[in-house]
Each structure stands twice: as C-alpha cells, then as structure tokens.
Scaffold this active site. Structure first.
Site, PDB file in Angstrom:
ATOM      1  CG  HIS A 182      -1.971  -1.002   1.243  1.00  0.00           C
ATOM      2  ND1 HIS A 182      -1.761  -2.279   1.709  1.00  0.00           N
ATOM      3  CD2 HIS A 182      -3.266  -0.951   0.844  1.00  0.00           C
ATOM      4  CE1 HIS A 182      -2.877  -2.977   1.591  1.00  0.00           C
ATOM      5  NE2 HIS A 182      -3.803  -2.206   1.077  1.00  0.00           N
ATOM      6  CG  ASP A 252      -4.007  -5.712  -4.031  1.00  0.00           C
ATOM      7  OD1 ASP A 252      -5.122  -5.205  -3.767  1.00  0.00           O
ATOM      8  OD2 ASP A 252      -3.232  -6.101  -3.144  1.00  0.00           O
TER       9      ASP A 252
END
Length: 342
Positions: A182, A252
């Site tokens: 992230h 993702d």
C-alpha cells in the site's frame, strides 16, 4: 458488454454521478468498503441499486477475512476472528481447525449473500516469514504451507457452498515482502526454486480457484524491474505457468503506492500483462474515469474466466445458521478463544 474493471463507490448510496458513470462504463464488478456499509437493509438496497444501474447481476466483492480485515462488523454482523485464531485451533487439533475454518467462512458467506454480495476477497494464501512487514501476519493460516493449504481449502469450500465466489490472494505470494505494498513496492529476491517449494505451493494447490488477486511485488527470479501485476513475463511464467492458475486474475488495487504512473497507464499495462480485470477501489469518480479510459471489453479467455467466476456464485446450499453458530462458538471456546457471536 462488460468492461475489464472493478470499481469502488464513494458512500452508502449511489450518487447520480456514479449511476451515470457505471451505466456508461459497465464495469464487470464492484467492491464495497466500510464507507459503504451501515446496516444489512442498507447494504442490500445498495447492491440492488448497483445491479439495477448496470442491468445485470454483477459481481459485488468485499474484503471480509476476519480480524483486522473485515468491512462488515458488529453490531449487525459477527466479530469474526483473524485467520491466526483458526490456525491456532488447527495446530491443536487438525480436524477441529478445519471445521472451525469451514464454519467461519460458511457463516461469512451467509452474511454476504443475505446482504446481496456474492464475492469475497479471501482466503489469504500468503506464507509469512520472520522479518517480513506485518501487513500479512495474523491474516495468514499459520506459517507452514501444509496448514495454509488445508485451511484455505476449507475456507474456499465454506464460501462456495454459501454461494460466494472466493478470491485467493495475493498470488504468487506476498508473505516475504518487507514493505507494505500500500505504501511502497516490495521486492522478492529469493531464487525461483526456493519459492516453488514455499510461497508458491499454496497457490499451486488451490490453482482451481475461480479467481485470484495479484501481489504488487517484484519477483527478481523472473522480472527484476517490473512488479508482477504489470509484468507479462512474471504472469506468464509464474501465475499461468509454474502455478498453473487458469482462473480469473484481478489486479490488487491500482491506487496502491507499489505501482507508479497514472491510473490509465497502469490499467492498460495490467491488462496487457495478463490481468483479466483491473481493480480500483477509491470510489473517487475522476479516478474511476481514468481507469475506464484504460480498460477494455471482456473478451476471449478473460470473458471465459469471468463467466466461470459468475457461475461459481449462482447457488447457495441450504444452511442452518443457528446450528453452525453454536458449533463455531463451541470450537472457539474449547481452544481458549473468546466467544464472538452477537
């Protein structure tokens, strides 16, 4: 005709702008987050509105693992434990651990299906190692390939008999990452043979799953410059080749800092590299427009894989929820874990 994209939403209701955009962009699926969740009735209305907008029974995803990663929470839904709790039961008694894992996911599937959702970004098949970033940690089914494989099979069975399509993640393995994708781009430096005998094994064992989500990580053994999500060489060799996965491959979240560049370019690159679907989660309309510009129509193998994923969520078996909750809570209590039903 569906486009090769999955989008998030801004809030608990569709806005007029989202309705117009989704009608035109026709994404294959949608994903909900905590910002979209208030009550069971509200979630059911939202799911119905989404499908009415695109004119079909679209896939609606959520990240509902238990523990840290669960978007549907008390007081309306159970406070499901992390995978590490289930792994603890498995270590004490394999049969009880598998039953607890199955019931955990069968109950979650009932929650999701009742609220209108039909896909779950679970189970996690990553193998955590010492020194890795804690982003996986207690989300994993233990720290051995054997326990992960056994429990992931039970998890996938619980979801699928409940009419919820599972998404194994993060293929081909995120457990060695020393940074959170992230925030930054992880690099996996181990040789391919070592990864085949460890990280890749759970994904190989569950290669018949209908869907998988990529790991945003560079795998030096194949492509030492480009993250797997954007690398044709890595997807072809590792995901489709070594692991033998022929299900629907979704990226993702394209907003994660592991991937550089603009959203349109990242979408184009992910789909060109071999991802069937581009996932973008923010619910920010201008960002979704950029992804839509890079998306393409679902055709060929991607369409075939998407159809199979759709079929895997068509039906749910009959389910005695009360008995399942009693059995699940009994297992949690027996092995020293707090009863979590509401």
């Amino acid at each position: 005709m569906s486009m090769a994209s999955i989008f998030g939403l801004a809030g608990p209701k569709l806005t007029a702008g989202e309705r117009a955009f989704f009608r035109d962009a026709s994404p294959w699926g949608f994903i909900l987050f905590a910002r979209n969740i208030e009550t069971p009735a509200q979630v059911a209305r939202l799911c119905a509105d989404i499908r009415d907008t695109v004119g079909r029974h679209a896939m609606i995803f959520i990240d509902q693992e238990g523990g840290r990663v669960r978007r549907m929470r008390p007081p309306y839904w159970r406070d499901y434990p992390a995978a590490a709790v289930l792994a603890d039961i498995y270590r004490n008694n394999k049969s009880d651990g598998l039953m607890a894992c199955y019931l955990h996911h069968r109950l979650m599937a009932d929650d999701l299906r009742t609220a209108g959702l039909n896909a779950d970004c679970a189970p996690v098949l990553d193998l955590p190692v010492d020194g890795a970033d804690p982003i996986i940690s207690d989300r994993a089914f233990g720290n051995s390939t054997a326990s992960i494989i056994d429990m992931a099979h039970a998890a996938m069975a619980g979801l699928m008999v409940g009419g919820v399509a599972p998404v194994i993640k993060h293929i081909p393995g995120h457990g060695r990452a020393t940074v959170d994708s992230h925030k930054a781009l992880p690099r996996i430096t181990e040789p391919e043979l070592q990864l085949r005998l460890t990280d890749f094994m759970p994904f190989t064992a569950l290669s018949d799953a209908p869907m998988a989500m990529t790991a945003h990580a560079v795998f030096d053994c194949v492509d030492d410059t480009v993250p797997l999500t954007l690398s044709t060489a890595a997807i072809d060799h590792i995901v489709r080749g070594v692991i033998g996965f022929d299900g629907l491959l979704m990226s993702d979240d394209l907003d994660m800092k592991a991937l550089s560049g603009g959203l349109t370019a990242k979408t184009e690159r992910a789909l060109a590299a071999g991802c069937d679907i581009a996932l973008q989660c923010s619910g920010v309309l201008p960002a979704m427009v950029k992804v839509a510009k890079g998306a393409k129509t679902l055709t060929g193998d991607a369409r075939r894989r998407a159809d199979i994923a759709d079929y895997s969520a068509l039906y749910a078996d009959e389910f005695d929820r009360t008995s399942a909750e009693i059995a699940f809570d009994a297992l949690l209590i027996q092995y020293g874990h707090q009863q979590v039903s509401v």
